[in-house]
Design an enzyme around this catalytic site. Structure first.
Site, mmCIF file in Angstrom:
data_model
loop_
_atom_site.group_PDB
_atom_site.id
_atom_site.type_symbol
_atom_site.label_atom_id
_atom_site.label_comp_id
_atom_site.label_asym_id
_atom_site.label_seq_id
_atom_site.Cartn_x
_atom_site.Cartn_y
_atom_site.Cartn_z
ATOM 1 N N LYS A 168 0.803 -1.227 0.000
ATOM 2 C CA LYS A 168 0.000 0.000 0.000
ATOM 3 C C LYS A 168 0.838 1.280 0.000
ATOM 4 O O LYS A 168 0.466 2.290 0.589
ATOM 5 C CB LYS A 168 -0.965 -0.003 1.197
ATOM 6 C CG LYS A 168 -1.943 -1.187 1.163
ATOM 7 C CD LYS A 168 -2.945 -1.173 2.298
ATOM 8 C CE LYS A 168 -2.354 -1.735 3.572
ATOM 9 N NZ LYS A 168 -3.408 -2.076 4.569
ATOM 10 N N ASP A 203 -6.211 -5.659 10.821
ATOM 11 C CA ASP A 203 -7.514 -4.973 10.772
ATOM 12 C C ASP A 203 -8.668 -5.927 10.446
ATOM 13 O O ASP A 203 -9.792 -5.730 10.912
ATOM 14 C CB ASP A 203 -7.494 -3.772 9.812
ATOM 15 C CG ASP A 203 -7.008 -4.097 8.415
ATOM 16 O OD1 ASP A 203 -6.612 -5.258 8.164
ATOM 17 O OD2 ASP A 203 -7.003 -3.187 7.567
HETATM 18 MG MG MG Z 1 -8.909 0.628 8.031
#
Ligand code: MG
Ligand code: ADP
Length: 457
Positions: A168, A203
């Site tokens: 990312k 996450d």
């Molecule tokens: Mg997030």
């Protein structure tokens, strides 16, 4: 990319219908292909459960208990997702109710590519500023914190894990292969803060656990944000590579790292536009599935199509603006806006193109082409997301019912994203698709870290 017949007609104007028909050929993924992907993906999941080093890594999270909803207490949580960074105080009130206080910080670009110490010092000072604002002074006893760190980590304990690889757009020096908990704890020590990481959380695992706090049917957590990934509940006997003790629950949450799916490029319907994006990305050849689905990339796929059409004088009368020349200038959020534009002459699309991308004087034809391309890329992303969700439900044999909690700006804000996933699930699973509930797990990545810290306590 135009079909040969059309490429031959260099001097004739290619009609809107022809352009869009070609785009549909490239981007529409039909039910047969969807089913092939699910089958192939389930095979890849199993490879990851069997041995280390598989494409879909299937990382044990060390989370072996799901919450009952009765847990109580106040916990500190950090959520480093890729775009957003949040410091949260999570209050578990029992009776499945949660209160959240959070502060968002923007990660300075220079932190993303500097030495790791710079990034972790930034995280620690954000925590310091949050605590100062809220008047919390860590006393003699260290404050325990859940750290949601959404990059591939090889977890070795609930509170330890080595970074495998940055994704990312992050690429910090002296970090890969090192324990991220230790690096953060050291940054707290450098700041003189009495805070200590109790749990390292992906996450996806956080999203699953946070939603499970009020819906025990929740067995999957998915992220559709900057990147994409999922976690689910697996029986320990199916995790052949697991050498540790068998937990009392007999299960473990697995962080799939499904963004890496199909790095062999054997199954996903890649176009030349996807390949160009991949080649120009920071991690060429990696995270292929993620690059077709998530917020960091969807806009860029569209931009690549626009560039091609502009070059062929099929769009904007061949005009290429300075803004459109820039990588990532067409943001995924613009796609949401364009897909929400239901006006007859696409007037908001006109504003986006003019004000945000420096393309004035677009024609209605230009705007229809832009909108349709956006729609095709958006629909493909949702349908490909459905494949891996269906794959997990199949792997768990939970066609009779479960809840899939989904967090991330793409799922939350992109119009119709959820409905499009549900449509594809219906094509894949028939009537059983009705048993799969997709639920927005808002702020799940932060809350979940609090829930996991509570269970660890
Ligand atoms: Mg997030
Ligand atoms: P993180 O991944 O850091 O947890 P988010 O879940 O907020 O953060 O996802 C951020 C990503 O979502 C960015 O890549 C951005 O392009 C995309 N995004 C932000 N707003 C929208 C929107 N309105 N529609 C679609 N995508 C969006």
């Amino acid at each position: 990319m135009f079909k040969n017949t059309r490429q031959a007609k260099t001097n004739t104007i290619i009609s809107e219908d022809e352009i869009l028909a070609d785009m549909e050929d490239l981007f529409v993924v039909g039910p047969t292909k969807l089913k092939e992907i699910v089958k192939h993906f389930v095979g890849e999941l199993q490879k990851g459960l069997d041995h280390e080093g598989a494409t879909v890594a299937m990382l044990p999270s060390f989370v072996t208990n799901r919450p009952t909803g009765k847990e109580t207490g106040s916990y500190l949580a950090l959520d480093l997702g890729g775009t957003n960074f949040r410091v949260c105080e999570v209050y578990l009130e029992g009776q499945s109710s949660v209160r959240l206080r959070q502060k968002k910080f923007t990660i300075p670009e220079e932190c993303k590519n500097a030495d790791g110490v710079v990034l972790f010092d930034f995280l620690a000072s954000s925590v310091e500023s949050f605590l100062k604002d809220s008047g919390v002074v860590p006393s003699e006893k260290e404050l325990e914190l859940g750290f949601t760190f959404s990059f591939p980590v090889n977890q070795t304990a609930l509170n330890a894990g080595n970074l495998l690889v940055w994704t990312k757009g992050f690429n910090c020096g002296n970090t890969e292969g090192k324990d991220v908990v230790e690096m953060l704890n050291q940054a707290f020590v450098r700041k003189g803060l009495k805070v200590k990481v109790a749990a390292l959380v992906n996450d996806t695992v956080g999203t699953l656990m946070s939603h499970a706090y009020n819906d025990p049917q929740t067995l999957v957590g998915v992220i559709l944000g900057t990147g994409t990934n999922a976690a689910y509940v697996e029986k320990i006997e199916n995790i052949k590579k697991w050498k540790g003790a068998t937990p009392a629950s007999g299960e473990m949450i697995i962080n799939c790292e499904w963004g890496a799916y199909d790095e062999e490029k054997a199954m996903l319907p890649l176009t030349q536009y996807d390949n160009k994006l991949d080649a120009e990305s920071q991690n060429p050849g990696q995270h292929i599935y993620e690059k077709m689905i998530s917020g960091m990339y969807l806009g860029e796929i569209c931009r690549n199509v626009f560039l091609d059409l502009i070059e062929k004088k099929c769009l904007f009368n061949g005009y290429l603006s300075e803004e459109l020349k820039k990588q990532n200038s067409f943001e995924t959020a613009f796609m949401s806006r364009i897909e929400r534009d239901y006006s007859a002459d696409l007037s908001d699309t006109k504003i986006v193109l003019q004000d945000l991308l420096g393309v004035p004087n677009t024609t209605a034809r230009d705007r229809r082409i832009v909108r349709r391309i956006v729609e095709l890329v958006g629909i493909r992303a949702a349908r490909l997301s459905a494949c891996c969700i269906a794959g997990l439900v199949t792997q768990m044999k939970k066609l009779d019912g479960c809840t899939v909690a989904i967090d991330g700006s793409v799922f939350e804000h992109y119009p119709h994203f959820g409905n499009r996933i549900q449509d594809a699930l219906r094509e894949l699973l028939g009537i059983f698709a009705e048993n799969i509930t997709l639920a927005l797990g808002k702020d799940g990545s932060g809350i979940g870290a609090g829930v996991i810290a509570a269970l660890a306590n």
